[in-house]
Design a protein around this motif. Structure first.
Motif, PDB file in Angstrom:
ATOM      1  N   PHE A  29      14.282   5.932  26.604  1.00  0.00           N
ATOM      2  CA  PHE A  29      12.617   5.819  26.754  1.00  0.00           C
ATOM      3  C   PHE A  29      12.517   5.993  28.305  1.00  0.00           C
ATOM      4  CE2 PHE A  29      12.892   3.408  22.696  1.00  0.00           C
ATOM      5  CZ  PHE A  29      12.063   4.272  22.038  1.00  0.00           C
ATOM      6  N   VAL A  30      13.500   5.602  29.364  1.00  0.00           N
ATOM      7  CA  VAL A  30      13.180   5.785  30.557  1.00  0.00           C
ATOM      8  C   VAL A  30      13.116   7.174  30.948  1.00  0.00           C
ATOM      9  CG1 VAL A  30      14.416   5.504  33.072  1.00  0.00           C
ATOM     10  CG2 VAL A  30      14.127   3.667  31.301  1.00  0.00           C
ATOM     11  N   ARG A  31      14.241   8.022  30.493  1.00  0.00           N
ATOM     12  CA  ARG A  31      14.148   9.405  30.861  1.00  0.00           C
ATOM     13  C   ARG A  31      12.917  10.194  30.263  1.00  0.00           C
ATOM     14  NH1 ARG A  31      19.935  12.077  29.258  1.00  0.00           N
ATOM     15  NH2 ARG A  31      18.478  13.866  30.208  1.00  0.00           N
ATOM     16  N   ARG A  32      12.523   9.913  29.089  1.00  0.00           N
ATOM     17  CA  ARG A  32      11.335  10.198  28.598  1.00  0.00           C
ATOM     18  C   ARG A  32       9.950  10.114  29.344  1.00  0.00           C
ATOM     19  NH1 ARG A  32       9.531   9.412  22.758  1.00  0.00           N
ATOM     20  NH2 ARG A  32       7.988  11.111  23.272  1.00  0.00           N
ATOM     21  N   ARG A  33       9.763   9.045  29.944  1.00  0.00           N
ATOM     22  CA  ARG A  33       8.882   8.661  30.515  1.00  0.00           C
ATOM     23  C   ARG A  33       8.841   9.332  32.124  1.00  0.00           C
ATOM     24  NH1 ARG A  33       6.975   2.562  30.887  1.00  0.00           N
ATOM     25  NH2 ARG A  33       5.161   3.627  32.017  1.00  0.00           N
ATOM     26  N   GLN A  34      10.012   9.554  32.791  1.00  0.00           N
ATOM     27  CA  GLN A  34      10.026  10.310  33.882  1.00  0.00           C
ATOM     28  C   GLN A  34       9.974  11.934  33.747  1.00  0.00           C
ATOM     29  OE1 GLN A  34      13.802   9.071  35.496  1.00  0.00           O
ATOM     30  NE2 GLN A  34      12.727   6.784  36.123  1.00  0.00           N
ATOM     31  N   LYS A  35      10.360  12.255  32.615  1.00  0.00           N
ATOM     32  CA  LYS A  35      10.263  13.956  32.622  1.00  0.00           C
ATOM     33  C   LYS A  35       8.849  14.380  32.504  1.00  0.00           C
ATOM     34  CE  LYS A  35      12.695  17.097  29.637  1.00  0.00           C
ATOM     35  NZ  LYS A  35      13.897  17.344  30.569  1.00  0.00           N
ATOM     36  N   PRO A  36       8.530  15.478  33.351  1.00  0.00           N
ATOM     37  CA  PRO A  36       7.208  16.043  33.606  1.00  0.00           C
ATOM     38  C   PRO A  36       6.821  16.680  32.179  1.00  0.00           C
ATOM     39  CG  PRO A  36       8.715  17.339  34.670  1.00  0.00           C
ATOM     40  CD  PRO A  36       9.474  16.260  34.263  1.00  0.00           C
ATOM     41  N   CYS A  37       5.450  16.560  31.824  1.00  0.00           N
ATOM     42  CA  CYS A  37       4.884  16.869  30.737  1.00  0.00           C
ATOM     43  C   CYS A  37       4.770  18.643  30.765  1.00  0.00           C
ATOM     44  CB  CYS A  37       3.387  16.723  30.576  1.00  0.00           C
ATOM     45  SG  CYS A  37       3.589  14.724  30.321  1.00  0.00           S
ATOM     46  N   ALA A  38       5.066  19.172  29.618  1.00  0.00           N
ATOM     47  CA  ALA A  38       5.284  20.815  29.604  1.00  0.00           C
ATOM     48  C   ALA A  38       3.732  21.074  29.762  1.00  0.00           C
ATOM     49  CB  ALA A  38       5.845  21.234  28.464  1.00  0.00           C
ATOM     50  N   THR A  39       3.328  22.231  30.333  1.00  0.00           N
ATOM     51  CA  THR A  39       2.070  22.818  30.456  1.00  0.00           C
ATOM     52  C   THR A  39       2.040  24.227  29.614  1.00  0.00           C
ATOM     53  OG1 THR A  39       2.491  24.006  32.639  1.00  0.00           O
ATOM     54  CG2 THR A  39       1.397  21.803  32.625  1.00  0.00           C
ATOM     55  N   VAL A  40       0.973  24.448  28.938  1.00  0.00           N
ATOM     56  CA  VAL A  40       1.252  25.788  28.071  1.00  0.00           C
ATOM     57  C   VAL A  40       0.093  26.577  28.773  1.00  0.00           C
ATOM     58  CG1 VAL A  40       0.510  26.900  26.051  1.00  0.00           C
ATOM     59  CG2 VAL A  40       1.553  24.444  26.209  1.00  0.00           C
ATOM     60  N   LYS A  41       0.450  27.790  29.359  1.00  0.00           N
ATOM     61  CA  LYS A  41      -0.284  28.548  29.940  1.00  0.00           C
ATOM     62  C   LYS A  41      -1.152  29.492  28.959  1.00  0.00           C
ATOM     63  CE  LYS A  41      -0.385  32.385  33.391  1.00  0.00           C
ATOM     64  NZ  LYS A  41       0.493  33.286  34.200  1.00  0.00           N
ATOM     65  N   LYS A  42      -2.476  29.715  29.065  1.00  0.00           N
ATOM     66  CA  LYS A  42      -3.155  30.282  28.548  1.00  0.00           C
ATOM     67  C   LYS A  42      -3.247  31.812  28.667  1.00  0.00           C
ATOM     68  CE  LYS A  42      -8.134  30.801  26.628  1.00  0.00           C
ATOM     69  NZ  LYS A  42      -9.359  30.372  26.734  1.00  0.00           N
ATOM     70  N   ILE A  43      -2.831  32.452  27.744  1.00  0.00           N
ATOM     71  CA  ILE A  43      -2.479  34.078  28.158  1.00  0.00           C
ATOM     72  C   ILE A  43      -3.758  34.754  27.695  1.00  0.00           C
ATOM     73  CG2 ILE A  43      -1.235  35.962  27.074  1.00  0.00           C
ATOM     74  CD1 ILE A  43       1.024  33.930  26.173  1.00  0.00           C
ATOM     75  N   THR A  44      -4.070  35.449  28.565  1.00  0.00           N
ATOM     76  CA  THR A  44      -5.406  36.381  28.426  1.00  0.00           C
ATOM     77  C   THR A  44      -4.912  37.614  27.549  1.00  0.00           C
ATOM     78  OG1 THR A  44      -5.036  37.693  30.447  1.00  0.00           O
ATOM     79  CG2 THR A  44      -6.303  35.685  30.463  1.00  0.00           C
ATOM     80  N   GLU A  45      -6.085  38.145  27.018  1.00  0.00           N
ATOM     81  CA  GLU A  45      -5.809  39.397  26.259  1.00  0.00           C
ATOM     82  C   GLU A  45      -5.380  40.401  27.006  1.00  0.00           C
ATOM     83  OE1 GLU A  45      -8.669  42.148  23.460  1.00  0.00           O
ATOM     84  OE2 GLU A  45      -9.491  40.383  24.167  1.00  0.00           O
ATOM     85  N   ALA A  46      -5.581  40.481  28.205  1.00  0.00           N
ATOM     86  CA  ALA A  46      -5.178  41.535  29.129  1.00  0.00           C
ATOM     87  C   ALA A  46      -3.735  41.453  29.354  1.00  0.00           C
ATOM     88  CB  ALA A  46      -5.946  41.587  30.623  1.00  0.00           C
ATOM     89  N   GLU A  47      -3.176  40.124  29.583  1.00  0.00           N
ATOM     90  CA  GLU A  47      -1.617  39.906  29.721  1.00  0.00           C
ATOM     91  C   GLU A  47      -0.785  40.260  28.596  1.00  0.00           C
ATOM     92  OE1 GLU A  47      -1.639  36.634  33.142  1.00  0.00           O
ATOM     93  OE2 GLU A  47      -2.024  35.981  31.092  1.00  0.00           O
ATOM     94  N   LEU A  48      -1.457  40.030  27.290  1.00  0.00           N
ATOM     95  CA  LEU A  48      -0.782  40.281  25.932  1.00  0.00           C
ATOM     96  C   LEU A  48      -0.732  41.763  25.749  1.00  0.00           C
ATOM     97  CD1 LEU A  48       0.118  38.595  23.662  1.00  0.00           C
ATOM     98  CD2 LEU A  48      -1.873  38.385  22.676  1.00  0.00           C
ATOM     99  N   LYS A  49      -1.642  42.393  26.085  1.00  0.00           N
ATOM    100  CA  LYS A  49      -1.601  44.065  25.544  1.00  0.00           C
ATOM    101  C   LYS A  49      -0.106  44.618  26.225  1.00  0.00           C
ATOM    102  CE  LYS A  49      -6.303  44.880  25.007  1.00  0.00           C
ATOM    103  NZ  LYS A  49      -7.518  45.793  25.662  1.00  0.00           N
TER     104      LYS A  49
END
Length: 513
Positions: A489-509
């Motif tokens: 539980f301690v390791r879970r609380r200290q681990k930074p939350c993962a961020t999800v980057k929004k992928i634009t249509e231009a980057e996806l092409k």
């Protein structure tokens, strides 16, 4: 498409290990329950005690029905060496010499057994075998002893106040009987186990004794060899282990009919072999029923004993001893007032109790050997008595977990009182009320069978080792699982939350091309 850049794969890798978490939580919970269970309860001991309940066809039942322990009965007789001198007025006081012990091994068997729910009724059958190598004297030794049938018959006639014709008939029969004197000379084995006496046969119809005498030949211990008439009912402990082996009825009665109070007539006691472990409290009094004394006797806690038989095993036993004031008169022990005569209130001297009711009407009294702790007057009337405090103790050594009495000693003396009437001259040279010591008996256990020693060892150490082992395992599991859960539980609380980057249509092409 590259999985390394797959956002869903990244999220999956970041999920906590739920299967490990569930396992740790379950281990922690079970360890906590086990720790509480084994630390604060006597689960293993209770399991062993449940196996000691007397169930039909069980191992405990077989051990109870025919015990492998064979107690030793040591009989010491008082030989009256000068009674003829006293009769002829050449001596003033009777003199006794202690002879024996004559040692017998006892094999007990319980018969006529009947179960009724958690109650068990039975009779006892004893077989006594003479041990000449253990005895100090031979079976054929001649001893001068009080003529118990004569003393008993005269006392009974005095109580019944029979008419003059019956008195004359009885007196003639006594004078022409085969043992007409106040004392009789007999071989030891005859005196103990039975001899022919015409006094008993003559007195039966006159004193209404027919059917009350359960023996053909008279002997001091004749009623103890063979099947004992009393029928006992005990609690098996099936429903309530706190009542295991506690006597519920004696010959169908819940109380004795002899004394003046409910407590003194109580039979709530053990037979002295097994006690409910819940009763083994240092502040509680144990009771043992002595049917030949018409009452139960108390035993109080004294100390812990490391007995010689168990020194190698280190087993300690709880010693309970009979109180020294158990036979005192009411002036020294007020609780004994109820053992005095109900109608007259008369009490026997200090140190003796009246057991006439259990001796078929004979004026019998019981005491410690040699009148130990009794009124000094008792020892002044008859010379040759030498009390020994070390030899004349009564005690029980009981296993604190199993409740089994593994060692013990009971020393009691039988006495007869002279009760005279002018009609019967054979007792004229004796003082009325004189108490004559007859014999004292030492019952004890010298050897224990290996099966019982093994039971004691495992009941002391194996059960303790199992309970300790399970307790340690539970505690270790509790600590380890608790630490693992804490770290997780301690390791879970200290681990930074993962961020999800929004992928634009231009980057996806470009990736789709």
């Amino acid at each position: 498409m590259s999985m390394g850049n797959d956002p869903f794969a990244i999220l999956t890798k970041l999920r906590p290990p739920y299967n490990v978490l569930v396992l740790l939580c379950a281990t922690f919970a079970l360890s906590l329950i086990g720790t509480i269970f084994f630390c604060f309860t006597n689960t293993i001991n209770d399991a062993i005690l449940s196996n000691m309940v007397i169930r039909n066809n069980s191992v405990a039942y077989d051990m109870w029905r025919r015990p492998s322990v064979q107690p030793l009965m040591k009989v010491y007789l008082f030989n009256y060496t000068n009674w003829e001198d006293v009769k002829e007025r050449r001596a003033k006081r009777l003199h006794v010499e202690e002879v024996g012990p004559y040692v017998y091994s006892q094999q007990l068997e319980r018969v006529n057994i009947k179960f009724d729910k958690d109650k068990l009724s039975y009779n006892e059958r004893n077989d006594f075998r003479f041990l000449p190598e253990e005895s100090k004297g031979a079976h054929f030794d001649q001893v001068n002893v009080p003529n118990l049938p004569l003393l008993g018959v005269i006392s009974k006639a005095k109580d019944m106040q029979i008419n003059g014709f019956a008195q004359m008939t009885l007196n003639t029969a006594l004078n022409f009987g085969n043992h007409p004197d106040a004392f009789v000379k007999l071989p030891v084995h005859r005196f103990l186990w039975g001899y022919d006496d015409t006094i008993i046969d003559t007195a039966k119809p006159i004193l209404s004794l027919q059917g009350k005498l359960n023996f053909k030949k008279f002997g001091l211990l004749v009623t103890k060899n063979g099947t004992v008439s009393e029928r006992l009912t005990i609690n098996t402990g099936e429903v309530d282990k706190d009542k295991m082996n506690i006597i519920q009825e004696l010959d169908g009665r819940e109380y004795l009919p002899y004394w003046s109070s409910r407590d003194c007539n109580s039979i709530e006691a053990s037979d002295g072999t097994i006690f409910p472990p819940s009763m083994l409290d240092r502040n509680k009094t144990l009771y043992v029923l002595y049917t030949n004394l018409c009452r139960r006797l108390p035993f109080v806690y004294e100390n812990l004993q490391l007995h010689s038989r168990f020194i190698a095993d280190g087993v300690q036993l709880m010693r309970y001893r009979m109180p020294l004031d158990v036979f005192d008169d009411p002036a020294h022990n007020a609780a004994n007032q109820c053992f005095c005569e109900l109608d007259t209130g008369l009490c026997p001297p200090r140190g003796v109790i009246n057991v006439t009711a259990c001796a078929m009407g004979a004026p019998a009294l019981a005491s410690f050997p040699h009148f130990y702790l009794g009124d000094p007057m008792l020892r002044e009337q008859v010379t040759g008595l030498k009390p020994n405090p070390e030899l004349h103790k009564s005690y029980l050594d009981i296993h604190p977990t199993l409740g089994i009495a593994l060692n013990g000693k009971s020393t009691l003396q039988l006495n007869i009182q002279v009760r005279k009437t002018p009609m019967y001259t054979s007792l004229s040279f004796l003082d009325d009320g004189l108490i004559l010591p007859v014999a004292w008996i030492d019952m004890g256990v010298d050897e224990l069978p290996e099966t019982l020693r093994s039971l004691v060892y495992h009941g002391t150490y194996s059960t303790a080792a199992v309970q300790l082992g399970l307790t340690v395992i539970c505690i270790i599991s509790l600590i380890v699982s608790g630490i693992c859960l804490f770290v997780l539980f301690v390791r879970r609380r200290q681990k930074p939350c993962a961020t999800v980057k929004k992928i634009t249509e231009a980057e996806l092409k470009p990736q789709l091309s």
